[in-house]
Design a protein around this motif. Sequence first.
Motif, mmCIF file in Angstrom:
data_model
loop_
_atom_site.group_PDB
_atom_site.id
_atom_site.type_symbol
_atom_site.label_atom_id
_atom_site.label_comp_id
_atom_site.label_asym_id
_atom_site.label_seq_id
_atom_site.Cartn_x
_atom_site.Cartn_y
_atom_site.Cartn_z
ATOM 1 N N UNK A 28 -7.520 -9.358 8.911
ATOM 2 C CA UNK A 28 -7.519 -10.325 7.810
ATOM 3 C C UNK A 28 -7.119 -9.635 6.496
ATOM 4 N N UNK A 29 -7.624 -8.411 6.294
ATOM 5 C CA UNK A 29 -7.287 -7.666 5.078
ATOM 6 C C UNK A 29 -5.789 -7.412 4.984
ATOM 7 N N UNK A 30 -5.160 -7.070 6.109
ATOM 8 C CA UNK A 30 -3.715 -6.833 6.107
ATOM 9 C C UNK A 30 -2.957 -8.121 5.769
ATOM 10 N N UNK A 31 -3.408 -9.249 6.316
ATOM 11 C CA UNK A 31 -2.755 -10.524 6.021
ATOM 12 C C UNK A 31 -2.851 -10.858 4.534
ATOM 13 N N UNK A 32 -4.028 -10.595 3.958
ATOM 14 C CA UNK A 32 -4.210 -10.842 2.517
ATOM 15 C C UNK A 32 -3.345 -9.881 1.708
ATOM 16 N N UNK A 33 -3.271 -8.625 2.173
ATOM 17 C CA UNK A 33 -2.445 -7.638 1.474
ATOM 18 C C UNK A 33 -0.976 -8.045 1.501
ATOM 19 N N UNK A 34 -0.543 -8.656 2.587
ATOM 20 C CA UNK A 34 0.832 -9.157 2.659
ATOM 21 C C UNK A 34 1.079 -10.217 1.585
ATOM 22 N N UNK A 35 0.077 -11.080 1.347
ATOM 23 C CA UNK A 35 0.193 -12.082 0.275
ATOM 24 C C UNK A 35 0.346 -11.391 -1.072
ATOM 25 N N UNK A 36 -0.432 -10.338 -1.264
ATOM 26 C CA UNK A 36 -0.396 -9.558 -2.504
ATOM 27 C C UNK A 36 1.011 -8.986 -2.720
ATOM 28 N N UNK A 37 1.567 -8.422 -1.659
ATOM 29 C CA UNK A 37 2.899 -7.830 -1.757
ATOM 30 C C UNK A 37 3.960 -8.880 -2.087
ATOM 31 N N UNK A 38 3.850 -10.053 -1.467
ATOM 32 C CA UNK A 38 4.809 -11.119 -1.747
ATOM 33 C C UNK A 38 4.748 -11.543 -3.209
ATOM 34 N N UNK A 39 3.544 -11.549 -3.768
ATOM 35 C CA UNK A 39 3.373 -11.965 -5.164
ATOM 36 C C UNK A 39 4.004 -10.977 -6.140
ATOM 37 N N UNK A 40 3.958 -9.689 -5.821
ATOM 38 C CA UNK A 40 4.541 -8.684 -6.729
ATOM 39 C C UNK A 40 6.044 -8.546 -6.534
ATOM 40 N N UNK A 41 6.518 -8.679 -5.289
ATOM 41 C CA UNK A 41 7.931 -8.457 -4.999
ATOM 42 C C UNK A 41 8.840 -9.417 -5.766
ATOM 43 N N UNK A 42 8.344 -10.600 -6.061
ATOM 44 C CA UNK A 42 9.148 -11.578 -6.792
ATOM 45 C C UNK A 42 9.462 -11.125 -8.217
ATOM 46 N N UNK A 43 8.700 -10.157 -8.719
ATOM 47 C CA UNK A 43 8.847 -9.740 -10.115
ATOM 48 C C UNK A 43 9.396 -8.314 -10.245
ATOM 49 N N UNK A 44 9.907 -7.751 -9.134
ATOM 50 C CA UNK A 44 10.411 -6.383 -9.150
ATOM 51 C C UNK A 44 11.871 -6.311 -9.587
ATOM 52 N N UNK A 45 12.171 -5.290 -10.386
ATOM 53 C CA UNK A 45 13.554 -4.944 -10.722
ATOM 54 C C UNK A 45 13.992 -3.874 -9.725
ATOM 55 N N UNK A 46 14.547 -4.306 -8.605
ATOM 56 C CA UNK A 46 14.864 -3.386 -7.515
ATOM 57 C C UNK A 46 15.994 -2.431 -7.874
ATOM 58 N N UNK A 47 16.918 -2.874 -8.701
ATOM 59 C CA UNK A 47 18.022 -1.999 -9.104
ATOM 60 C C UNK A 47 17.503 -0.829 -9.941
ATOM 61 N N UNK A 48 16.591 -1.118 -10.855
ATOM 62 C CA UNK A 48 16.022 -0.053 -11.688
ATOM 63 C C UNK A 48 15.223 0.944 -10.839
ATOM 64 N N UNK A 49 14.509 0.415 -9.839
ATOM 65 C CA UNK A 49 13.762 1.294 -8.937
ATOM 66 C C UNK A 49 14.710 2.194 -8.162
ATOM 67 N N UNK A 50 15.822 1.633 -7.695
ATOM 68 C CA UNK A 50 16.800 2.420 -6.941
ATOM 69 C C UNK A 50 17.364 3.548 -7.793
ATOM 70 N N UNK A 51 17.642 3.264 -9.048
ATOM 71 C CA UNK A 51 18.164 4.292 -9.955
ATOM 72 C C UNK A 51 17.136 5.402 -10.166
#
Length: 353
Positions: A143-166
């Motif tokens: 259950x904790x992993x499933x909740x953690x997946x929700x957490x990850x989905x919530x943050x991923x929407x706000x990531x600047x992936x290009x800046x992270x790659x650089x």
Amino acid sequence: MKGSITKYFGQAMTGQGWKNLYKDIVREAKEVYFLKGIFGFNVSNLLKEIGYHYVNKGHDIEFFYDPLFENTIQATFIKGIDTLFLQSSKPSIEPTQLGTRDKVISFYECLDEAILIQHGERLKQLSEEAEKWHDQCFASLQMAIQIHDEWEEATQQHMDWKALEEQREELFDQIFNGILLNKTGVLTHRLFGTLTPDGAKDFLRNITRNLEKRYFIKGLPGTGKSTMLKQLAQDALKRGFDVQKVWCGLDSKSIDMVILPELKLCIFDSTAPHEYFPEDGREGDVIFDITKHCQLSDEAEAKIEEISKKYRKAILRATNYAKLYAEAEKEIREILDQATDFSKWKKQSSFLF
């Protein structure tokens, strides 16, 4: 001159069940002693005795700990001569190279049948209790992993992936500096932490004590930390470096650390439940911060706060069930120790020194 001792967990309690690295460690060894039997805590004391025997002879060793019981050993690896002594009945690991690499030492006959019969009903009751708490612990972790997946989905929407790659490319350039080694890199696997009945535990300070450079990754869940570590490991192997992947103690698919022994360097996820910061006096400690690439809205922060509360509750439930599981297992092992014929035990143990 005495050798050194490095500490790891050999298993972890994850949201996908037990994660067991012993098969990977067996593949590293040139000689493996499989200790077979129904064991209490005596086998841990024997594995410690073997380890200290080799340390006193100048060998560096690795101890692999049982997540359920502090200071309880499941395996001892002697570096240099690459010899592994493994309690192979729990978890069940069978030899595959008998007659060459693998040797089996059986302790089954060391148990006194009369004493086992005397405690038979209690052992049956404890076994049923242990199974119940075990299943509830892992259900909570799932259950904790499933909740953690929700957490990850919530943050991923706000990531600047290009800046992270650089930022990632700059880090890799800094670490490798264009170096290509004229050899094939060797990949090994370890675990430095896991959930235990006393909460999350790890051996990070022990594992990294002799490394000259330590990068502390700071970032929110789901923002690419494990992916970056896997990319670093892949790049290092292509360049001929030996790599040690150190796996996550909650998500069996994720890694928390990469060690590059030839560069005396590690980089690891330094967020809860294994949150660390640079130590005073260690010049090689550097924070690698990727939180700046995730700009959360007020709405997202409120949503994540609710998710994190649910996650902490699930982990607390799992910890409480792990404690009950360990209590039942402890009494089982104590009864098995009482039922051990130590004259027979000593005779079988003599083959290991």
